[in-house]
Design a protein around this motif. Structure first.
Motif, PDB file in Angstrom:
ATOM      1  N   TRP A  23       0.895  -1.059   0.119  1.00 63.23           N
ATOM      2  CA  TRP A  23       0.248   0.068  -0.032  1.00 63.23           C
ATOM      3  C   TRP A  23       0.704   1.305  -0.121  1.00 63.23           C
ATOM      4  CZ3 TRP A  23      -4.784   0.822  -1.029  1.00 63.23           C
ATOM      5  CH2 TRP A  23      -5.230   2.402  -1.049  1.00 63.23           C
ATOM      6  N   PRO A  24       0.808   2.180  -0.392  1.00 61.26           N
ATOM      7  CA  PRO A  24       1.512   3.007  -0.441  1.00 61.26           C
ATOM      8  C   PRO A  24       0.950   4.089   0.446  1.00 61.26           C
ATOM      9  CG  PRO A  24      -0.945   3.649  -2.140  1.00 61.26           C
ATOM     10  CD  PRO A  24      -0.434   1.859  -1.958  1.00 61.26           C
ATOM     11  N   THR A  25       2.091   4.883   0.748  1.00 65.26           N
ATOM     12  CA  THR A  25       1.979   6.100   1.797  1.00 65.26           C
ATOM     13  C   THR A  25       1.321   7.551   0.618  1.00 65.26           C
ATOM     14  OG1 THR A  25       3.841   5.160   3.062  1.00 65.26           O
ATOM     15  CG2 THR A  25       3.119   7.799   3.325  1.00 65.26           C
ATOM     16  N   LEU A  26      -0.073   7.360   1.880  1.00 63.82           N
ATOM     17  CA  LEU A  26      -1.014   8.497   1.323  1.00 63.82           C
ATOM     18  C   LEU A  26      -1.124   9.549   2.164  1.00 63.82           C
ATOM     19  CD1 LEU A  26      -3.544   6.730  -0.725  1.00 63.82           C
ATOM     20  CD2 LEU A  26      -2.313   7.295  -1.439  1.00 63.82           C
ATOM     21  N   ALA A  27      -1.657  10.948   1.709  1.00 61.61           N
ATOM     22  CA  ALA A  27      -1.551  12.122   2.500  1.00 61.61           C
ATOM     23  C   ALA A  27      -3.384  11.935   2.936  1.00 61.61           C
ATOM     24  CB  ALA A  27      -2.041  13.613   2.206  1.00 61.61           C
ATOM     25  N   LYS A  28      -2.701  11.535   4.605  1.00 59.39           N
ATOM     26  CA  LYS A  28      -3.774  12.027   5.635  1.00 59.39           C
ATOM     27  C   LYS A  28      -5.036  11.684   5.595  1.00 59.39           C
ATOM     28  CE  LYS A  28      -1.045  10.164   8.717  1.00 59.39           C
ATOM     29  NZ  LYS A  28      -0.986   8.156   9.335  1.00 59.39           N
ATOM     30  N   GLY A  29      -5.927  11.648   5.160  1.00 63.94           N
ATOM     31  CA  GLY A  29      -7.355  11.707   4.999  1.00 63.94           C
ATOM     32  C   GLY A  29      -7.945  11.551   3.687  1.00 63.94           C
ATOM     33  N   SER A  30      -6.739  11.103   2.868  1.00 56.18           N
ATOM     34  CA  SER A  30      -7.767  10.328   1.445  1.00 56.18           C
ATOM     35  C   SER A  30      -8.033   9.242   1.833  1.00 56.18           C
ATOM     36  CB  SER A  30      -5.908  10.042   0.901  1.00 56.18           C
ATOM     37  OG  SER A  30      -5.111  11.059   0.408  1.00 56.18           O
ATOM     38  N   ARG A  31      -9.147   9.739   0.578  1.00 58.06           N
ATOM     39  CA  ARG A  31     -10.422   8.820  -0.023  1.00 58.06           C
ATOM     40  C   ARG A  31     -10.544   7.479  -0.129  1.00 58.06           C
ATOM     41  NH1 ARG A  31     -14.439  11.022  -2.618  1.00 58.06           N
ATOM     42  NH2 ARG A  31     -15.991  10.097  -1.255  1.00 58.06           N
ATOM     43  N   VAL A  32     -10.367   6.629   0.559  1.00 66.34           N
ATOM     44  CA  VAL A  32     -10.366   5.455  -0.141  1.00 66.34           C
ATOM     45  C   VAL A  32     -11.561   4.014  -0.132  1.00 66.34           C
ATOM     46  CG1 VAL A  32      -8.567   3.142   0.396  1.00 66.34           C
ATOM     47  CG2 VAL A  32      -7.808   4.934   1.277  1.00 66.34           C
ATOM     48  N   LEU A  33     -11.352   3.381  -1.148  1.00 69.11           N
ATOM     49  CA  LEU A  33     -12.786   3.214  -1.727  1.00 69.11           C
ATOM     50  C   LEU A  33     -12.185   1.800  -1.368  1.00 69.11           C
ATOM     51  CD1 LEU A  33     -15.313   3.116  -2.867  1.00 69.11           C
ATOM     52  CD2 LEU A  33     -14.418   3.616  -4.745  1.00 69.11           C
ATOM     53  N   VAL A  34     -13.332   0.835  -1.342  1.00 63.86           N
ATOM     54  CA  VAL A  34     -12.957  -0.780  -1.429  1.00 63.86           C
ATOM     55  C   VAL A  34     -14.216  -1.141  -1.736  1.00 63.86           C
ATOM     56  CG1 VAL A  34     -12.652  -2.698  -0.074  1.00 63.86           C
ATOM     57  CG2 VAL A  34     -11.726  -0.095   0.573  1.00 63.86           C
ATOM     58  N   PRO A  35     -14.279  -1.851  -2.676  1.00 62.75           N
ATOM     59  CA  PRO A  35     -14.941  -2.073  -3.311  1.00 62.75           C
ATOM     60  C   PRO A  35     -15.829  -3.306  -3.078  1.00 62.75           C
ATOM     61  CG  PRO A  35     -14.088  -1.460  -5.158  1.00 62.75           C
ATOM     62  CD  PRO A  35     -13.155  -1.426  -3.868  1.00 62.75           C
ATOM     63  N   LEU A  36     -16.175  -3.817  -2.778  1.00 61.17           N
ATOM     64  CA  LEU A  36     -17.539  -5.262  -2.609  1.00 61.17           C
ATOM     65  C   LEU A  36     -16.220  -5.794  -1.359  1.00 61.17           C
ATOM     66  CD1 LEU A  36     -18.127  -5.086  -5.507  1.00 61.17           C
ATOM     67  CD2 LEU A  36     -17.771  -7.806  -6.025  1.00 61.17           C
ATOM     68  N   CYS A  37     -16.543  -4.782  -0.330  1.00 58.69           N
ATOM     69  CA  CYS A  37     -16.338  -5.186   1.122  1.00 58.69           C
ATOM     70  C   CYS A  37     -16.026  -6.963   1.593  1.00 58.69           C
ATOM     71  CB  CYS A  37     -15.512  -3.822   1.570  1.00 58.69           C
ATOM     72  SG  CYS A  37     -17.081  -3.890   2.123  1.00 58.69           S
ATOM     73  N   GLY A  38     -17.042  -6.846   1.517  1.00 59.38           N
ATOM     74  CA  GLY A  38     -17.138  -7.919   1.965  1.00 59.38           C
ATOM     75  C   GLY A  38     -17.140  -8.067   3.992  1.00 59.38           C
ATOM     76  N   LYS A  39     -16.820  -8.558   4.998  1.00 61.56           N
ATOM     77  CA  LYS A  39     -16.595  -7.906   6.168  1.00 61.56           C
ATOM     78  C   LYS A  39     -14.704  -7.384   6.319  1.00 61.56           C
ATOM     79  CE  LYS A  39     -16.967 -12.664   8.222  1.00 61.56           C
ATOM     80  NZ  LYS A  39     -18.095 -13.123   9.022  1.00 61.56           N
ATOM     81  N   SER A  40     -13.708  -7.571   5.207  1.00 59.34           N
ATOM     82  CA  SER A  40     -12.929  -7.442   5.472  1.00 59.34           C
ATOM     83  C   SER A  40     -11.989  -6.569   6.771  1.00 59.34           C
ATOM     84  CB  SER A  40     -11.964  -7.050   3.953  1.00 59.34           C
ATOM     85  OG  SER A  40     -11.211  -6.892   4.514  1.00 59.34           O
ATOM     86  N   ASN A  41     -11.306  -6.377   7.809  1.00 63.37           N
ATOM     87  CA  ASN A  41     -10.311  -6.296   8.325  1.00 63.37           C
ATOM     88  C   ASN A  41      -9.507  -5.274   7.465  1.00 63.37           C
ATOM     89  OD1 ASN A  41     -11.683  -7.487  10.811  1.00 63.37           O
ATOM     90  ND2 ASN A  41     -10.839  -8.763  10.728  1.00 63.37           N
ATOM     91  N   ASP A  42      -9.508  -5.399   6.384  1.00 64.65           N
ATOM     92  CA  ASP A  42      -8.438  -4.787   6.275  1.00 64.65           C
ATOM     93  C   ASP A  42      -8.888  -3.118   5.661  1.00 64.65           C
ATOM     94  OD1 ASP A  42      -6.684  -7.071   4.977  1.00 64.65           O
ATOM     95  OD2 ASP A  42      -7.476  -6.856   3.099  1.00 64.65           O
ATOM     96  N   MET A  43     -10.114  -3.175   5.706  1.00 62.13           N
ATOM     97  CA  MET A  43     -10.610  -1.484   6.150  1.00 62.13           C
ATOM     98  C   MET A  43     -10.021  -1.111   7.000  1.00 62.13           C
ATOM     99  SD  MET A  43     -14.336  -2.189   3.602  1.00 62.13           S
ATOM    100  CE  MET A  43     -14.822  -3.138   4.911  1.00 62.13           C
ATOM    101  N   ILE A  44      -9.911  -2.111   8.308  1.00 61.18           N
ATOM    102  CA  ILE A  44     -10.008  -0.901   9.841  1.00 61.18           C
ATOM    103  C   ILE A  44      -8.436  -0.471   9.095  1.00 61.18           C
ATOM    104  CG2 ILE A  44      -9.481  -1.821  12.415  1.00 61.18           C
ATOM    105  CD1 ILE A  44     -12.038  -4.178  11.586  1.00 61.18           C
ATOM    106  N   TRP A  45      -7.041  -1.635   8.360  1.00 60.45           N
ATOM    107  CA  TRP A  45      -6.274  -1.214   9.293  1.00 60.45           C
ATOM    108  C   TRP A  45      -5.849  -0.251   8.128  1.00 60.45           C
ATOM    109  CZ3 TRP A  45      -2.419  -0.802   5.098  1.00 60.45           C
ATOM    110  CH2 TRP A  45      -1.419  -0.457   5.343  1.00 60.45           C
ATOM    111  N   LEU A  46      -6.822  -0.394   6.803  1.00 56.96           N
ATOM    112  CA  LEU A  46      -6.591   1.599   6.436  1.00 56.96           C
ATOM    113  C   LEU A  46      -7.308   2.608   7.039  1.00 56.96           C
ATOM    114  CD1 LEU A  46      -7.852  -0.003   2.588  1.00 56.96           C
ATOM    115  CD2 LEU A  46      -5.509   1.234   3.294  1.00 56.96           C
ATOM    116  N   ALA A  47      -8.027   2.698   7.559  1.00 57.19           N
ATOM    117  CA  ALA A  47      -8.878   4.009   8.791  1.00 57.19           C
ATOM    118  C   ALA A  47      -7.512   3.912   9.672  1.00 57.19           C
ATOM    119  CB  ALA A  47     -10.317   3.388   9.160  1.00 57.19           C
ATOM    120  N   GLU A  48      -7.227   3.280   9.896  1.00 59.36           N
ATOM    121  CA  GLU A  48      -6.388   3.649  11.168  1.00 59.36           C
ATOM    122  C   GLU A  48      -4.668   4.102  10.556  1.00 59.36           C
ATOM    123  OE1 GLU A  48      -5.495  -0.509  12.802  1.00 59.36           O
ATOM    124  OE2 GLU A  48      -7.608  -0.365  14.383  1.00 59.36           O
ATOM    125  N   GLN A  49      -4.453   4.099   9.415  1.00 63.35           N
ATOM    126  CA  GLN A  49      -3.872   4.750   9.419  1.00 63.35           C
ATOM    127  C   GLN A  49      -3.464   6.275   8.786  1.00 63.35           C
ATOM    128  OE1 GLN A  49      -0.890   2.889   9.024  1.00 63.35           O
ATOM    129  NE2 GLN A  49      -2.460   1.569   9.584  1.00 63.35           N
TER     130      GLN A  49
END
Length: 215
Positions: free
Chosen positions: A31-57
């Protein structure tokens, strides 16, 4: 026939072998280093905990998921408190205390734009050939011209019928455009017996990335 009902039935039956509890190590690595607050889209996300990791960044994460059961499980399993409102036929669940929201409904009805990045772990490969190009076009239309994309692809031999579907490298390039680059790959059939037991000599998981033009 892969329809919305197919996926809703899979969730109801608990046939969700595609779900992984752990954070995808390829997400953490690539995953690239993006500016804080960047808007990230996760299509067909299911219940993936990857989303939590992204939000915690520190990113503003939006997952889109068809199955209400998946949404309920994701919010409940993580003990999130959240607020819900409707926008047309979509339900927006905004998590408290974390920059994360889940849009419940058909991804093709989701029309927000100008996302700074997209993370696709299992969305494109869930799409049958008849819908795959439409999925890519719809996703591209959600992104800003300078958006990053991190995509996990699959290509395998044998007679297996998806999902997940096998997608040739040339097809990925044709759909996503010349800027997409394959940055890593691994033949899981060499290291995981379950793929060998299914008759695969090749079960390649690949990592693809689109970088902004100015990078």
């Amino acid at each position: 026939m892969i329809t919305n009902e197919f996926w809703l039935d899979r969730w109801k039956a608990g046939q969700i072998g595609f779900h992984k509890d752990d954070i995808n190590p390829k997400l953490i690595e690539f995953w690239p280093t993006l500016a804080k607050g960047s808007r990230v889209l996760v299509p067909l996300c299911g219940k993936s905990n990857d989303m939590i990791w992204l939000a915690e960044q520190g990113y503003q994460v939006t997952g889109v998921e068809l199955s209400s059961l998946a949404v309920v499980q994701f919010l409940g399993d993580n003990d999130f408190t959240y607020e819900t409102h409707h926008e047309g036929d979509l339900k927006i669940h905004t998590v408290n205390d974390l920059p994360l929201r889940i849009v419940e409904g058909d991804y093709f009805h989701f029309t927000e734009t100008d996302f700074d990045a997209c993370y696709d772990r299992a969305a494109m490969v869930a799409m049958p050939d008849s819908k795959r190009a439409d999925y890519v076009r719809h996703t591209q239309a959600r992104l800003s011209p300078s958006a990053w994309v991190l995509l996990i692809g699959l290509h395998y031999d044998g007679n297996q019928q998806g999902p997940p579907f096998s997608v040739q490298n040339d097809a990925i390039r044709a759909m996503w455009g010349d800027r997409i680059q394959k940055i890593a790959s691994e033949n899981l059939a060499l290291t995981h017996e379950r793929y060998q037991e299914r008759g695969h000599k090749v079960f390649e998981e690949s990592v693809w990335r689109i970088s902004p033009l100015h990078q």
